[in-house]
Design an enzyme around this catalytic site. Structure first.
Site, PDB file in Angstrom:
ATOM      1  N   GLY A   1       0.829  -1.210   0.000  1.00  0.00           N
ATOM      2  CA  GLY A   1       0.000   0.000   0.000  1.00  0.00           C
ATOM      3  C   GLY A   1       0.855   1.248   0.000  1.00  0.00           C
ATOM      4  N   ASN A   2       0.251   2.393   0.251  1.00  0.00           N
ATOM      5  CA  ASN A   2       1.012   3.634   0.362  1.00  0.00           C
ATOM      6  C   ASN A   2       0.312   4.570   1.351  1.00  0.00           C
ATOM      7  OD1 ASN A   2      -0.879   5.465  -1.161  1.00  0.00           O
ATOM      8  ND2 ASN A   2      -0.447   3.950  -2.759  1.00  0.00           N
TER       9      ASN A   2
END
Ligand code: CTP
Length: 398
Positions: free
Chosen positions: A206-207
């Site tokens: 993810g980020n």
């Protein structure tokens, strides 16, 4: 000026309620249809008889009166806008937490129209962190909050907390009816937030995207009357606004599927999501156990949503992408504009303090396919959204 406009006034208990007498008179005089709901406490400050005479409609206070039921659902559907003025500290807290112990609150909870509030309270109450939290919550629901004034207060003290003056409320209503409805009938698609690419049942790639920029754009466009669909990746604080359709997704593929499905019906699409560029080739059905040896995951490209929409785009659709860069910003941003067939690319640089992920502010430069380059100073994401939409307005045939 307000000929035929349907305005629902909600009055809660505050000395500032006296200002609503003149407001009601001026609204009906200028052609508006005015209906009024009051909290029981508001009756101590202003008489329902005075208001119903000026409005030409009965003033409603109770959920049921003389064995007849007040239809709060229809009131909120009838109105073009609901204005809660004065908004007392108590009614604010109840609105923020969804309490429903009087007709005004039931009407607010079921209102499908835009809502504007004019708070009125003593200075210390106004500055209390709970009040700030409650206002932030209302704002996140898309409620327009009018500024309080500074001056003499009911306590005898002087300070912040005075309800906006009648002229200011009229000015806001004028702005709402004649400037903020410019995008009525326009359909907008926005992607926001990160995507999560599953590795196994407990892990993902993810980020740090918060989704705030996309949410600010969604609110700004809804405030101008557009019909907004927000396709949002997993974010901590999701948008909760009756005017905005939120489509929650997790992965890039899910975001792609939703965006491609909605795009044919949209006039404007803004891709503000931070989509993962890679996903695992296979997702393990079981939790992956650690081993002594080094471990690697084979990754493959996710579908490029902006690029796909660029291919599908028709001449009367406007497509806007974002670019978050850390080097050769302009060159890369312009490259994306061409490669993805977008009409505009909003560039923010990771090198700018206060811009990009996790900040409440952003500093952008917008590149147009017509060769324009418009730079803006560092601003709150809310104001950045206003700048972006202002820049797009001439291209939206609005
Ligand atoms: N975008 C998208 N789908 C993807 C990747 C990106 O729709 N799979 C969109 C983003 O929402 C943004 C724009 O493309 O509007 C640019 O994203 P960015 O990640 O900066 O660009 P990339 O094309 O992925 O290039 P790079 O990672 O090399 O910077």
């Amino acid at each position: 000026m307000f000929q035929g406009k349907k305005i629902l006034l909600g009055i809660s208990g505050s000395i500032a309620a006296y200002k609503i007498i003149l407001l009601t008179r001026l609204l009906t005089k200028s052609g508006a249809e005015v209906k009024i709901v009051m909290t029981p406490a508001a009756r101590d400050f202003v008489s329902p008889l005075t208001l119903s005479t000026l409005a030409g409609n009965p003033v409603l206070v109770e959920l049921s009166d003389n064995a007849s039921w007040s239809n709060h659902v229809m009131l909120g559907r009838w109105a073009d806008i609901m204005v809660v003025a004065p908004l007392s500290c108590n009614t604010l807290a109840k609105m923020a937490t969804g309490q429903c112990d009087n007709l005004l609150l039931a009407t607010w909870l079921s209102a499908t129209c835009p809502v504007m509030v004019a708070p009125a309270m003593d200075e210390d109450m106004w500055h209390h962190p709970t009040t700030k939290d409650n206002l932030t919550k209302l704002e996140s629901f898309g409620v327009r909050i009018l500024q309080v004034g500074n001056g003499p207060l009911a306590s005898g003290l002087s300070g912040d907390g005075r309800m906006a003056e009648t002229e200011e409320i009229l000015k806001e209503l004028e702005h709402f009816f004649f400037h903020t409805q410019q995008l009525k009938g326009k359909k907008v698609l926005i992607t926001a937030g990160p995507t999560h690419e599953r590795i196994d049942p407990v892990r993902f790639i993810g980020n740090h995207s918060s989704g705030k920029m996309g949410q600010a754009l969604a609110l700004e466009l809804a405030n101008r009357g557009a019909e907004v669909t927000l396709v949002s990746g997993p974010v901590q604080q999701s948008l909760n606004d009756a005017r905005i359709e939120v489509v929650p997704v997790v992965s890039a593929q899910e975001m792609y599927d939703a965006a491609v499905a909605y795009f044919p019906f949209t006039d404007l699409a803004i891709m503000a999501a931070a989509v993962a560029d890679y996903m695992p080739v296979t997702v393990s059905a079981e939790k992956i156990k650690k081993q002594e040896a080094a471990f690697s995951i084979e990754l493959t490209r996710t579908p490029d949503i902006l690029k796909k929409l660029g291919e599908l785009k028709s001449a009367d659709q406007l497509l806007v992408g974002f670019a978050l860069e850390s080097t050769n910003e302009k060159e890369y941003a312009k490259g994306k504009l061409a490669a993805k067939n977008a009409d505009f690319i909003v560039m923010n640089s990771l090198r700018e303090a206060g811009a990009g992920f996790g900040h409440d502010t952003n500093k952008i430069t917008v590149f147009g396919k017509d060769g324009t380059e418009t730079a803006f100073p560092l601003k709150s994401k809310k104001d950045v959204a206003t700048d972006i939409v202002n820049l797009l307005m001439p291209h939206l045939n609005a």
